[in-house]
Scaffold this motif. Structure first.
Motif, PDB file in Angstrom:
ATOM      1  N   TRP A   1       5.369  -0.436  -8.076  1.00 57.03           N
ATOM      2  CA  TRP A   1       3.974  -0.769  -8.329  1.00 57.03           C
ATOM      3  C   TRP A   1       3.629  -0.546  -9.788  1.00 57.03           C
ATOM      4  CZ3 TRP A   1       0.591  -2.714  -4.712  1.00 57.03           C
ATOM      5  CH2 TRP A   1       1.063  -2.744  -3.394  1.00 57.03           C
ATOM      6  N   GLY A   2       2.784  -1.425 -10.298  1.00 64.83           N
ATOM      7  CA  GLY A   2       2.211  -1.219 -11.608  1.00 64.83           C
ATOM      8  C   GLY A   2       0.981  -0.334 -11.516  1.00 64.83           C
ATOM      9  N   GLN A   3       0.349  -0.098 -12.653  1.00 67.16           N
ATOM     10  CA  GLN A   3      -0.728   0.886 -12.714  1.00 67.16           C
ATOM     11  C   GLN A   3      -2.098   0.331 -12.336  1.00 67.16           C
ATOM     12  OE1 GLN A   3       0.171  -0.940 -15.146  1.00 67.16           O
ATOM     13  NE2 GLN A   3      -1.557  -1.288 -16.509  1.00 67.16           N
ATOM     14  N   GLY A   4      -2.233  -0.964 -12.230  1.00 63.69           N
ATOM     15  CA  GLY A   4      -3.514  -1.546 -11.857  1.00 63.69           C
ATOM     16  C   GLY A   4      -4.364  -1.933 -13.049  1.00 63.69           C
ATOM     17  N   THR A   5      -5.130  -2.993 -12.861  1.00 66.00           N
ATOM     18  CA  THR A   5      -6.067  -3.443 -13.887  1.00 66.00           C
ATOM     19  C   THR A   5      -7.369  -3.828 -13.186  1.00 66.00           C
ATOM     20  OG1 THR A   5      -6.341  -4.973 -15.762  1.00 66.00           O
ATOM     21  CG2 THR A   5      -5.175  -5.833 -13.831  1.00 66.00           C
TER      22      THR A   5
ATOM     23  N   ALA B   1       6.173 -11.115   1.590  1.00 65.51           N
ATOM     24  CA  ALA B   1       5.494 -10.194   2.489  1.00 65.51           C
ATOM     25  C   ALA B   1       4.088  -9.864   2.003  1.00 65.51           C
ATOM     26  CB  ALA B   1       6.306  -8.914   2.623  1.00 65.51           C
ATOM     27  N   PRO B   2       3.106  -9.839   2.911  1.00 66.28           N
ATOM     28  CA  PRO B   2       1.742  -9.482   2.545  1.00 66.28           C
ATOM     29  C   PRO B   2       1.413  -8.002   2.713  1.00 66.28           C
ATOM     30  CG  PRO B   2       1.743 -10.395   4.737  1.00 66.28           C
ATOM     31  CD  PRO B   2       3.172 -10.406   4.259  1.00 66.28           C
ATOM     32  N   LYS B   3       2.333  -7.203   3.235  1.00 72.51           N
ATOM     33  CA  LYS B   3       2.028  -5.805   3.517  1.00 72.51           C
ATOM     34  C   LYS B   3       2.424  -4.910   2.352  1.00 72.51           C
ATOM     35  CE  LYS B   3       2.431  -6.267   8.515  1.00 72.51           C
ATOM     36  NZ  LYS B   3       3.059  -5.746   9.748  1.00 72.51           N
ATOM     37  N   PRO B   4       1.500  -4.115   1.853  1.00 76.04           N
ATOM     38  CA  PRO B   4       1.794  -3.249   0.705  1.00 76.04           C
ATOM     39  C   PRO B   4       2.959  -2.289   0.947  1.00 76.04           C
ATOM     40  CG  PRO B   4      -0.565  -3.319   1.129  1.00 76.04           C
ATOM     41  CD  PRO B   4       0.093  -4.007   2.271  1.00 76.04           C
TER      42      PRO B   4
ATOM     43  N   TYR C   1      -3.336  -4.804  -8.572  1.00 82.56           N
ATOM     44  CA  TYR C   1      -2.022  -4.208  -8.791  1.00 82.56           C
ATOM     45  C   TYR C   1      -0.937  -5.271  -8.628  1.00 82.56           C
ATOM     46  CZ  TYR C   1      -4.431   0.229  -7.866  1.00 82.56           C
ATOM     47  OH  TYR C   1      -5.286   1.298  -7.894  1.00 82.56           O
ATOM     48  N   CYS C   2       0.070  -5.197  -9.481  1.00 82.83           N
ATOM     49  CA  CYS C   2       1.258  -5.992  -9.226  1.00 82.83           C
ATOM     50  C   CYS C   2       2.313  -5.096  -8.601  1.00 82.83           C
ATOM     51  CB  CYS C   2       1.775  -6.676 -10.489  1.00 82.83           C
ATOM     52  SG  CYS C   2       2.302  -5.586 -11.808  1.00 82.83           S
ATOM     53  N   ALA C   3       3.180  -5.718  -7.832  1.00 87.29           N
ATOM     54  CA  ALA C   3       4.192  -4.976  -7.100  1.00 87.29           C
ATOM     55  C   ALA C   3       5.446  -5.819  -6.974  1.00 87.29           C
ATOM     56  CB  ALA C   3       3.669  -4.594  -5.718  1.00 87.29           C
ATOM     57  N   ALA C   4       6.555  -5.145  -6.700  1.00 88.88           N
ATOM     58  CA  ALA C   4       7.836  -5.840  -6.561  1.00 88.88           C
ATOM     59  C   ALA C   4       8.597  -5.300  -5.360  1.00 88.88           C
ATOM     60  CB  ALA C   4       8.669  -5.665  -7.830  1.00 88.88           C
ATOM     61  N   ARG C   5       9.320  -6.211  -4.706  1.00 88.47           N
ATOM     62  CA  ARG C   5      10.178  -5.796  -3.605  1.00 88.47           C
ATOM     63  C   ARG C   5      11.453  -6.619  -3.649  1.00 88.47           C
ATOM     64  NH1 ARG C   5      10.331  -8.835   1.139  1.00 88.47           N
ATOM     65  NH2 ARG C   5      10.830  -6.922   2.279  1.00 88.47           N
TER      66      ARG C   5
ATOM     67  N   TRP D   1       0.799  -9.605  -5.890  1.00 92.45           N
ATOM     68  CA  TRP D   1      -0.466  -9.080  -6.422  1.00 92.45           C
ATOM     69  C   TRP D   1      -1.288  -8.578  -5.236  1.00 92.45           C
ATOM     70  CZ3 TRP D   1      -1.778  -8.060 -11.310  1.00 92.45           C
ATOM     71  CH2 TRP D   1      -1.103  -8.714 -12.340  1.00 92.45           C
ATOM     72  N   PHE D   2      -1.835  -7.384  -5.415  1.00 93.89           N
ATOM     73  CA  PHE D   2      -2.708  -6.781  -4.423  1.00 93.89           C
ATOM     74  C   PHE D   2      -3.985  -6.332  -5.119  1.00 93.89           C
ATOM     75  CE2 PHE D   2       0.164  -6.359  -0.787  1.00 93.89           C
ATOM     76  CZ  PHE D   2       1.380  -6.635  -1.393  1.00 93.89           C
ATOM     77  N   ARG D   3      -4.992  -6.036  -4.324  1.00 92.64           N
ATOM     78  CA  ARG D   3      -6.214  -5.511  -4.901  1.00 92.64           C
ATOM     79  C   ARG D   3      -6.819  -4.469  -3.976  1.00 92.64           C
ATOM     80  NH1 ARG D   3     -10.015 -10.951  -4.375  1.00 92.64           N
ATOM     81  NH2 ARG D   3     -10.254 -10.907  -2.096  1.00 92.64           N
ATOM     82  N   GLN D   4      -7.580  -3.577  -4.596  1.00 92.53           N
ATOM     83  CA  GLN D   4      -8.231  -2.529  -3.839  1.00 92.53           C
ATOM     84  C   GLN D   4      -9.626  -2.306  -4.382  1.00 92.53           C
ATOM     85  OE1 GLN D   4      -6.004   1.128  -3.519  1.00 92.53           O
ATOM     86  NE2 GLN D   4      -7.109   1.707  -1.670  1.00 92.53           N
ATOM     87  N   ALA D   5     -10.608  -2.583  -3.545  1.00 94.46           N
ATOM     88  CA  ALA D   5     -12.004  -2.352  -3.898  1.00 94.46           C
ATOM     89  C   ALA D   5     -12.379  -0.927  -3.484  1.00 94.46           C
ATOM     90  CB  ALA D   5     -12.894  -3.372  -3.206  1.00 94.46           C
ATOM     91  N   PRO D   6     -13.416  -0.368  -4.096  1.00 91.11           N
ATOM     92  CA  PRO D   6     -13.837   0.997  -3.742  1.00 91.11           C
ATOM     93  C   PRO D   6     -14.118   1.129  -2.256  1.00 91.11           C
ATOM     94  CG  PRO D   6     -14.936   0.283  -5.734  1.00 91.11           C
ATOM     95  CD  PRO D   6     -14.211  -0.923  -5.205  1.00 91.11           C
ATOM     96  N   GLY D   7     -13.524   2.130  -1.656  1.00 95.19           N
ATOM     97  CA  GLY D   7     -13.762   2.396  -0.250  1.00 95.19           C
ATOM     98  C   GLY D   7     -13.027   1.487   0.714  1.00 95.19           C
ATOM     99  N   LYS D   8     -12.184   0.635   0.183  1.00 95.14           N
ATOM    100  CA  LYS D   8     -11.451  -0.305   1.043  1.00 95.14           C
ATOM    101  C   LYS D   8      -9.955  -0.110   0.895  1.00 95.14           C
ATOM    102  CE  LYS D   8     -14.968  -3.915   1.204  1.00 95.14           C
ATOM    103  NZ  LYS D   8     -15.238  -5.378   1.064  1.00 95.14           N
ATOM    104  N   GLU D   9      -9.230  -0.638   1.860  1.00 96.30           N
ATOM    105  CA  GLU D   9      -7.777  -0.565   1.803  1.00 96.30           C
ATOM    106  C   GLU D   9      -7.238  -1.592   0.810  1.00 96.30           C
ATOM    107  OE1 GLU D   9      -6.892   0.918   6.385  1.00 96.30           O
ATOM    108  OE2 GLU D   9      -6.167  -1.020   5.686  1.00 96.30           O
TER     109      GLU D   9
END
Length: 123
Positions: free
Chosen positions: A113-117, A104-107, A94-98, A35-43
């Motif tokens: 990748w899923g579409q995000g919620t 691993a913590p690096k995107p 976002y959920c992701a799979a590898r 699971w990852f997240r992205q806030a506005p203006g952030k990585e």
């Protein structure tokens, strides 16, 4: 591989949400789900990961004690239970799979990748 994330919404600070990521298209026993997240203006940043084969987990420091990642083998679904939410948790998740076994913590090392919620935490 298809990943479908759901469960986001608006919640007050201190509240809880459970995100779901339905996975399909493969047998995921040799995958790590993240699971990852992205806030506005952030990585995009790492939140949590789980090794599908044995359930081993890894969390971002800010999520330890508040977030729990889990998987349901029968449903091919990964969950992120988020408790004690804070306004700074507001982001698209976002959920992701590898493939492989490293939590691993690096995107960049995630292949799918899923579409995000969207999760919005109000103060």
């Amino acid at each position: 591989v298809q990943l479908q994330a759901s469960g986001g919404g608006l919640v007050q600070a201190g509240g809880s949400l459970r995100l779901s990521c339905a996975a399909s298209g493969r047998t995921f026993s040799n995958y790590v789900m993240g699971w990852f997240r992205q806030a506005p203006g952030k990585e995009r940043e790492f939140v949590a990961a789980i090794r599908w084969s044995d359930g081993s987990t890894h969390y971002v420091d800010s999520g330890k004690g508040r977030f729990t990642i889990s998987r349901d083998n029968a449903k091919n679904t990964v969950y992120l239970q988020m408790n004690s939410l804070k306004p700074e948790d507001t982001a698209v998740y976002y959920c992701a799979a590898r493939t492989g076994t490293v939590l691993a913590p690096k995107p960049l090392v995630y292949d799918y990748w899923g579409q995000g919620t969207l999760v919005t935490v109000s103060s």
